[in-house]
Enzyme design. Sequence first.
Site, PDB file in Angstrom:
ATOM      1  N   HIS A 293     -33.055-106.585  -8.308  1.00 30.44           N
ATOM      2  CA  HIS A 293     -32.578-105.575  -9.264  1.00 30.44           C
ATOM      3  C   HIS A 293     -33.270-105.602 -10.609  1.00 30.44           C
ATOM      4  CE1 HIS A 293     -30.283-108.985 -10.851  1.00 30.44           C
ATOM      5  NE2 HIS A 293     -30.124-108.281 -11.950  1.00 30.44           N
TER       6      HIS A 293
HETATM    7  C1  UD1 Z   1     -27.606-105.376 -15.781  1.00 33.99           C
HETATM    8  C2  UD1 Z   1     -28.085-106.384 -16.804  1.00 33.99           C
HETATM    9  C3  UD1 Z   1     -28.796-107.524 -16.111  1.00 33.99           C
HETATM   10  C4  UD1 Z   1     -27.956-108.127 -15.008  1.00 33.99           C
HETATM   11  C5  UD1 Z   1     -27.436-107.035 -14.075  1.00 33.99           C
HETATM   12  C6  UD1 Z   1     -26.465-107.637 -13.100  1.00 33.99           C
HETATM   13  C7  UD1 Z   1     -28.772-105.462 -18.997  1.00 33.99           C
HETATM   14  C8  UD1 Z   1     -29.900-105.068 -19.851  1.00 33.99           C
HETATM   15  N1  UD1 Z   1     -29.048-105.770 -17.720  1.00 33.99           N
HETATM   16  O1  UD1 Z   1     -28.733-104.837 -15.140  1.00 33.99           O
HETATM   17  O2  UD1 Z   1     -29.096-108.531 -17.053  1.00 33.99           O
HETATM   18  O3  UD1 Z   1     -28.750-109.021 -14.283  1.00 33.99           O
HETATM   19  O4  UD1 Z   1     -26.760-106.028 -14.841  1.00 33.99           O
HETATM   20  O5  UD1 Z   1     -26.273-106.841 -11.981  1.00 33.99           O
HETATM   21  O6  UD1 Z   1     -27.656-105.507 -19.452  1.00 33.99           O
HETATM   22  N2  UD1 Z   1     -25.731 -98.265 -11.735  1.00 33.99           N
HETATM   23  C9  UD1 Z   1     -24.892 -97.608 -10.880  1.00 33.99           C
HETATM   24  N3  UD1 Z   1     -23.598 -98.041 -10.791  1.00 33.99           N
HETATM   25  C10 UD1 Z   1     -23.110 -99.068 -11.529  1.00 33.99           C
HETATM   26  C11 UD1 Z   1     -23.977 -99.717 -12.407  1.00 33.99           C
HETATM   27  C12 UD1 Z   1     -25.281 -99.311 -12.499  1.00 33.99           C
HETATM   28  O7  UD1 Z   1     -25.283 -96.675 -10.198  1.00 33.99           O
HETATM   29  O8  UD1 Z   1     -21.906 -99.406 -11.382  1.00 33.99           O
HETATM   30  C13 UD1 Z   1     -27.140 -97.833 -11.790  1.00 33.99           C
HETATM   31  C14 UD1 Z   1     -27.390 -96.779 -12.859  1.00 33.99           C
HETATM   32  O9  UD1 Z   1     -28.320 -95.890 -12.361  1.00 33.99           O
HETATM   33  C15 UD1 Z   1     -28.005 -97.580 -13.981  1.00 33.99           C
HETATM   34  C16 UD1 Z   1     -28.737 -98.689 -13.249  1.00 33.99           C
HETATM   35  O10 UD1 Z   1     -27.959 -98.960 -12.097  1.00 33.99           O
HETATM   36  O11 UD1 Z   1     -28.838 -96.819 -14.796  1.00 33.99           O
HETATM   37  C17 UD1 Z   1     -28.919 -99.951 -14.058  1.00 33.99           C
HETATM   38  O12 UD1 Z   1     -27.666-100.407 -14.554  1.00 33.99           O
HETATM   39  P1  UD1 Z   1     -27.618-101.279 -15.912  1.00 33.99           P
HETATM   40  O13 UD1 Z   1     -26.260-101.806 -16.117  1.00 33.99           O
HETATM   41  O14 UD1 Z   1     -28.260-100.546 -17.042  1.00 33.99           O
HETATM   42  O15 UD1 Z   1     -28.598-102.465 -15.619  1.00 33.99           O
HETATM   43  P2  UD1 Z   1     -28.651-103.457 -14.380  1.00 33.99           P
HETATM   44  O16 UD1 Z   1     -29.956-103.303 -13.704  1.00 33.99           O
HETATM   45  O17 UD1 Z   1     -27.425-103.341 -13.580  1.00 33.99           O
HETATM   46  N1  UDP Z   2     -23.443-110.819  -5.991  1.00 37.83           N
HETATM   47  C1  UDP Z   2     -22.382-110.266  -5.300  1.00 37.83           C
HETATM   48  N2  UDP Z   2     -22.631-109.229  -4.448  1.00 37.83           N
HETATM   49  C2  UDP Z   2     -23.877-108.718  -4.258  1.00 37.83           C
HETATM   50  C3  UDP Z   2     -24.948-109.293  -4.976  1.00 37.83           C
HETATM   51  C4  UDP Z   2     -24.690-110.341  -5.847  1.00 37.83           C
HETATM   52  O1  UDP Z   2     -21.237-110.703  -5.438  1.00 37.83           O
HETATM   53  O2  UDP Z   2     -24.019-107.770  -3.472  1.00 37.83           O
HETATM   54  C5  UDP Z   2     -23.167-111.931  -6.920  1.00 37.83           C
HETATM   55  C6  UDP Z   2     -24.032-113.137  -6.749  1.00 37.83           C
HETATM   56  O3  UDP Z   2     -23.524-113.981  -5.747  1.00 37.83           O
HETATM   57  C7  UDP Z   2     -23.963-113.756  -8.132  1.00 37.83           C
HETATM   58  C8  UDP Z   2     -23.911-112.563  -9.033  1.00 37.83           C
HETATM   59  O4  UDP Z   2     -23.453-111.473  -8.224  1.00 37.83           O
HETATM   60  O5  UDP Z   2     -22.765-114.484  -8.298  1.00 37.83           O
HETATM   61  C9  UDP Z   2     -25.272-112.285  -9.571  1.00 37.83           C
HETATM   62  O6  UDP Z   2     -25.292-111.057 -10.178  1.00 37.83           O
HETATM   63  P1  UDP Z   2     -26.615-110.217 -10.351  1.00 37.83           P
HETATM   64  O7  UDP Z   2     -27.669-110.663  -9.418  1.00 37.83           O
HETATM   65  O8  UDP Z   2     -26.190-108.808 -10.326  1.00 37.83           O
HETATM   66  O9  UDP Z   2     -27.001-110.564 -11.873  1.00 37.83           O
HETATM   67  P2  UDP Z   2     -27.802-111.766 -12.544  1.00 37.83           P
HETATM   68  O10 UDP Z   2     -27.185-113.044 -12.144  1.00 37.83           O
HETATM   69  O11 UDP Z   2     -29.229-111.651 -12.140  1.00 37.83           O
HETATM   70  O12 UDP Z   2     -27.649-111.479 -13.995  1.00 37.83           O
END
Ligand code: UD1
Ligand code: UDP
Length: 353
Positions: free
Chosen positions: A207
Amino acid sequence: MKIVSIIGARPQFIKSAAVSRALKKYKNNFEHVKEIIVHTGQHYDKNMSADFFEELQIPQPDYNLEVGSGRHGEQTGLMLARIEEVLLKENPDWVIIYGDTNSTVAGALASTKLHIKTAHIEAGLRSYNRKMPEEINRLVSDLISDVLFAPTQNAMDILRKEGFGEKSIFTGDVMYDSFLFNKELAQKRYKLEKLTSLKKYYLATIHRPENTDNLNRLQNIFTAFSKLDLPVILPLHPRTKKIITKINFSDNVVILDPVGYLEMILLLKNCKKVLTDSGGLQKEAYFTGKACITLRDETEWIETLENNWNFIVGDNIDLIMEKISCADFGKRGDYFGDGNSAYKTLKFLISNK
Ligand code: UD1
Ligand code: UDP
């Protein structure tokens, strides 16, 4: 005593669950503590948000700021304005921020500018790559927070080196607390066969913008997945789902919707190895004794690199193919605390009201 927890993204639900659980479990020690949960709304899909509250028994948020997705400035700015309003109303003794997302830095800015004491859980992590939005969020949050809770001794060393030693405390990792609490539960509550009919597989997640926003990199990663000797189960983050139609891959890649935390632990326990760009999953692979291939150019969790438990491979197809077959592992270290990090964190906050 009033504590406001600010959360908004998937890994923060898992981290804060440990804190809410410690409050409940040791309620005799904490009976005078009230936790107010503020959900910024950064993640909002049911399987990225509500499901975690239900499964991990996190109390329902007292506030949902419904900020949703957006550009960094836009999203962080909206959060800042809305968190400020809540903090003005609630006037807590402490604000807790978690990890390194935009919700973290918005919480830090809103709270410290109101002169409310602010504690950062999972402080001291560095990738030394300022192109990562998370690195900026960490640097700002650690600089302005009043107390920094370090999950590892490496994080403590970094904080000391940056001049933050006096406001830093090693507590261990709240994600380890969550993992220890839920690992047996995962096996009791779910059956692997309900998730997959595969007996042998690799588990992957992707991601990070450095991968999803660069088609070449993403294609390389999927090309490698397509060539691996076992199927790759990939619970797909919504950010990656948006781009996946532009990528070619074989049916060796088995795509799932995002799964719950307990299902993830079950998938992890039964997989051969992990391929990921997630911070949390790199650690959980280590906790479970599964080798990890990290699809990034650096990691914050350098402990996991010891004895071949984790390899940094970026999007290099040859390296992915080479490292996935490594079978030469040494001992794993005891770096992430004892599973009581949340308790220690709360004890500190109470003693320093
Ligand atoms: C965010 C965090 C990242 C973390 C990740 C965990 C920041 C800058 N990034 O990244 O550090 O590792 O969460 O998962 O805060 N979207 C949906 N549904 C949702 C959420 C997101 O469709 O419920 C889509 C949207 O198109 C959005 C994109 O995912 O624009 C990215 O979501 P965003 O929260 O901005 O960043 P993440 O990549 O999720
Ligand atoms: N995770 C989850 N379901 C998924 C993918 C990840 O519960 O489909 C959990 C994973 O086990 C870990 C956390 O989400 O505990 C990690 O989150 P993510 O990778 O979104 O963010 P990051 O840790 O990179 O910030």
